[in-house]
Design a protein around this motif. Structure first.
Motif, mmCIF file in Angstrom:
data_model
loop_
_atom_site.group_PDB
_atom_site.id
_atom_site.type_symbol
_atom_site.label_atom_id
_atom_site.label_comp_id
_atom_site.label_asym_id
_atom_site.label_seq_id
_atom_site.Cartn_x
_atom_site.Cartn_y
_atom_site.Cartn_z
ATOM 1 N N UNK A 176 25.564 -1.385 1.668
ATOM 2 C CA UNK A 176 24.507 -0.946 2.586
ATOM 3 C C UNK A 176 23.185 -0.736 1.852
ATOM 4 N N UNK A 177 23.253 -0.072 0.695
ATOM 5 C CA UNK A 177 22.026 0.221 -0.050
ATOM 6 C C UNK A 177 21.403 -1.037 -0.652
ATOM 7 N N UNK A 178 22.235 -1.994 -1.062
ATOM 8 C CA UNK A 178 21.684 -3.251 -1.580
ATOM 9 C C UNK A 178 20.947 -3.999 -0.472
ATOM 10 N N UNK A 179 21.515 -4.038 0.720
ATOM 11 C CA UNK A 179 20.860 -4.689 1.852
ATOM 12 C C UNK A 179 19.579 -3.944 2.240
ATOM 13 N N UNK A 180 19.633 -2.614 2.210
ATOM 14 C CA UNK A 180 18.451 -1.816 2.533
ATOM 15 C C UNK A 180 17.350 -2.020 1.507
ATOM 16 N N UNK A 181 17.722 -2.125 0.227
ATOM 17 C CA UNK A 181 16.729 -2.357 -0.817
ATOM 18 C C UNK A 181 16.072 -3.721 -0.655
ATOM 19 N N UNK A 182 16.874 -4.716 -0.252
ATOM 20 C CA UNK A 182 16.280 -6.036 -0.019
ATOM 21 C C UNK A 182 15.235 -5.956 1.075
ATOM 22 N N UNK A 183 15.543 -5.224 2.158
ATOM 23 C CA UNK A 183 14.602 -5.082 3.267
ATOM 24 C C UNK A 183 13.347 -4.333 2.817
ATOM 25 N N UNK A 184 13.537 -3.264 2.049
ATOM 26 C CA UNK A 184 12.397 -2.479 1.553
ATOM 27 C C UNK A 184 11.500 -3.338 0.673
ATOM 28 N N UNK A 185 12.104 -4.007 -0.288
ATOM 29 C CA UNK A 185 11.335 -4.836 -1.222
ATOM 30 C C UNK A 185 10.620 -5.979 -0.508
ATOM 31 N N UNK A 186 11.347 -6.681 0.363
ATOM 32 C CA UNK A 186 10.786 -7.895 0.960
ATOM 33 C C UNK A 186 9.647 -7.572 1.936
ATOM 34 N N UNK A 218 5.432 2.197 0.687
ATOM 35 C CA UNK A 218 5.643 2.395 -0.747
ATOM 36 C C UNK A 218 4.662 1.557 -1.557
ATOM 37 N N UNK A 219 4.512 0.290 -1.205
ATOM 38 C CA UNK A 219 3.621 -0.587 -1.956
ATOM 39 C C UNK A 219 2.156 -0.210 -1.726
ATOM 40 N N UNK A 220 1.807 0.166 -0.502
ATOM 41 C CA UNK A 220 0.422 0.555 -0.211
ATOM 42 C C UNK A 220 0.041 1.830 -0.962
ATOM 43 N N UNK A 221 0.952 2.803 -0.983
ATOM 44 C CA UNK A 221 0.669 4.057 -1.690
ATOM 45 C C UNK A 221 0.602 3.846 -3.195
ATOM 46 N N UNK A 222 1.380 2.930 -3.715
ATOM 47 C CA UNK A 222 1.312 2.610 -5.140
ATOM 48 C C UNK A 222 -0.078 2.092 -5.495
ATOM 49 N N UNK A 223 -0.613 1.242 -4.641
ATOM 50 C CA UNK A 223 -1.967 0.720 -4.871
ATOM 51 C C UNK A 223 -3.008 1.822 -4.739
ATOM 52 N N UNK A 224 -2.834 2.710 -3.762
ATOM 53 C CA UNK A 224 -3.810 3.775 -3.531
ATOM 54 C C UNK A 224 -3.860 4.770 -4.694
ATOM 55 N N UNK A 278 3.846 2.024 13.339
ATOM 56 C CA UNK A 278 4.928 1.040 13.244
ATOM 57 C C UNK A 278 6.100 1.614 12.438
ATOM 58 N N UNK A 279 5.785 2.292 11.335
ATOM 59 C CA UNK A 279 6.835 2.888 10.512
ATOM 60 C C UNK A 279 7.578 3.973 11.283
ATOM 61 N N UNK A 311 9.940 1.592 5.251
ATOM 62 C CA UNK A 311 9.407 2.302 4.087
ATOM 63 C C UNK A 311 8.701 1.358 3.116
ATOM 64 N N UNK A 312 9.158 0.109 3.022
ATOM 65 C CA UNK A 312 8.634 -0.837 2.044
ATOM 66 C C UNK A 312 7.119 -0.978 2.030
ATOM 67 N N UNK A 313 6.487 -1.304 3.158
ATOM 68 C CA UNK A 313 5.028 -1.464 3.159
ATOM 69 C C UNK A 313 4.281 -0.198 2.738
#
Length: 457
Positions: free
Chosen positions: A264-274, A415-421, A66-67, A411-413
């Protein structure tokens, strides 16, 4: 040679519509964005478990496909925007929605495609390629092209009241996006996962193209109309256009401005985080000692706050500098992230029962921060690009900005999954997001509208 102006006013002329056709454009663009939902993350997530089963893939393998598909689709959005600038809304939207219908048919048959090529549970690479191509085409046609065209078409028909007009669209799309998973789940229960995708394919690939032919239109000037419909306020309330466009920027020129990159980066960060949070929401709360019910409970109140913010700020955006919204958006994201990082300690520090409702400092920081951030996201995405850079190259410029948003959502999912791993905790990803949001909020000081300097000159 084809006369695009005459073709654009067929089968009826917008000037003959009983009211300003821009409002019909708002309705049509909103429907167009809603039709893209099968290609959006919340639309795909409803089918995830079925795909894991029939394709004999692990959740991680499917997420990686998917990524990859999402990032590949994002790389083509600037090209789509350029085609939109050249050919207009109707032909590009037609190709996008027919393509979306075709890829939904493809996805409904992935298990048969797998069998045709002799793939099974051990054919990891072949299964990955099948799904990666499907996700690429789905995200490109749905989340990418159809959304880009529908949103840009609406922005071109309003200037003085752009925020006010787009506010209605943003609220309706928020409601349809929130309710879509329930509708998709109903289709799956009735027709199975592949039958549900076929139903959606008929709606998007056969039904909606007819609507596009009849009601989608390009610039109002092509139909002898003006943005806002020649709207004139009463003398008591009359105000000049506070943010006139002096110059239409090309993509190359836009990318040389600080404003383009910060927004652009603020909108991208929102998408990554959410997307990172929503993909792992239950696990996030479990690691802080909370149950699934508490985790899911944040979505409804956050959505209600987001709708209220969108309604109130959409009209306000017509009268204030947009970088002020960036300050609030970045601050709200930081508030939500601090709520996640210190969820349990903050809840222990402050709990209050008001009329039988328990208030918790950590939990409600998350709800409030997410709600305000999501409400401002839709406003900023809708009004920034035409105000800053004009309408001539709107498709190409917004396409490049949405490219970053789509990459962030991919990238968001991970990043969070690897942080947990790696850390057995989500705090690593949360701190990264917090630092980036804080940095972008500070950088917003210099995110000025490039038209301002030109007006002075």
């Amino acid at each position: 040679m084809i006369n695009h102006k005459k073709l654009g006013n067929w089968p009826f002329h917008p000037k003959k519509w009983p009211f300003f056709y821009g409002w019909m454009i708002i309705i049509s663009g909103t429907i167009g964005i809603s039709m893209s939902i099968p290609g959006q993350t919340m639309g795909v997530s409803t089918f995830t478990d079925s795909l894991i089963e029939v394709m004999s893939m692990s959740r991680s393998q499917l997420s990686f496909a998917y990524m990859c598909g999402t990032i590949l689709s994002a790389s083509m959005l600037t090209w789509v925007g350029k085609k939109y600038d050249i050919h207009g809304a109707r032909p590009v939207a037609l190709i996008a929605t027919v393509g979306l219908g075709m890829v939904l048919v493809y996805l409904s048959q992935v298990n048969h495609i797998q069998s045709f090529f002799g793939a099974d549970g051990n054919s990891v690479m072949l299964n990955f390629v099948i799904m990666c191509f499907g996700f690429f085409a789905l995200r490109f046609s749905g989340q990418g092209a159809l959304t880009l065209v529908s949103r840009n078409m609406m922005m071109k028909w309003f200037e003085k009241r752009r925020g006010f007009a787009m506010g209605f669209s943003n609220v309706v799309t928020s409601l349809t996006f929130a309710s879509a998973p329930v509708f998709f789940e109903h289709l799956i229960q009735r027709f199975d996962w592949n039958g549900a995708w076929l139903v959606l394919a008929v709606i998007t690939g056969l039904g909606f193209p007819l609507y596009i032919i009849f009601f989608f239109r390009d610039d109002p000037e092509n139909s002898g109309l003006k943005p806002d419909g020649g709207f004139v306020e009463s003398k008591k309330r009359a105000k000049k256009n506070l943010f006139p466009v002096v110059k239409d920027f090309t993509l190359t020129e836009a990318q040389k401005t600080v404003g383009f990159w910060v927004f652009s980066m603020m909108l991208a960060m929102q998408a990554l985080y959410w997307t990172g949070v929503t993909f792992n929401i239950v696990s996030l709360f479990e690691h802080s000692g909370y149950d699934r019910e508490t985790a899911v409970s944040i979505f409804l109140p956050s959505s209600m706050i987001a709708i209220a913010v969108t309604l109130s700020v959409s009209s306000l955006s017509d009268h204030i500098k947009l970088k002020n919204l960036l300050y609030v958006m970045g601050g709200s994201a930081c508030l939500a992230l601090l709520g996640f990082i210190y969820l349990e300690p903050l809840d222990r520090l402050f709990q209050l029962v008001i009329f039988g409702y328990e208030m918790r400092l950590g939990l409600h920081s998350i709800i409030l921060g997410n709600g305000v951030m999501m409400g401002l996201y839709s406003v900023i995405l809708s009004v920034t690009w035409p105000r800053f850079f004009g309408r001539s190259h709107l498709g190409e410029i917004s396409g490049r900005a949405i490219t970053f948003v789509v990459v962030g959502s991919a990238v968001g999912p991970i990043l969070f999954s690897e942080s947990l791993a790696y850390f057995d905790s989500y705090e690593g990803a949360e701190w990264i997001c917090l630092v980036l949001f804080a940095g972008l909020t500070i950088a917003s000081i210099w995110a000025n509208n490039p038209q301002e300097k030109l007006r002075v000159e």
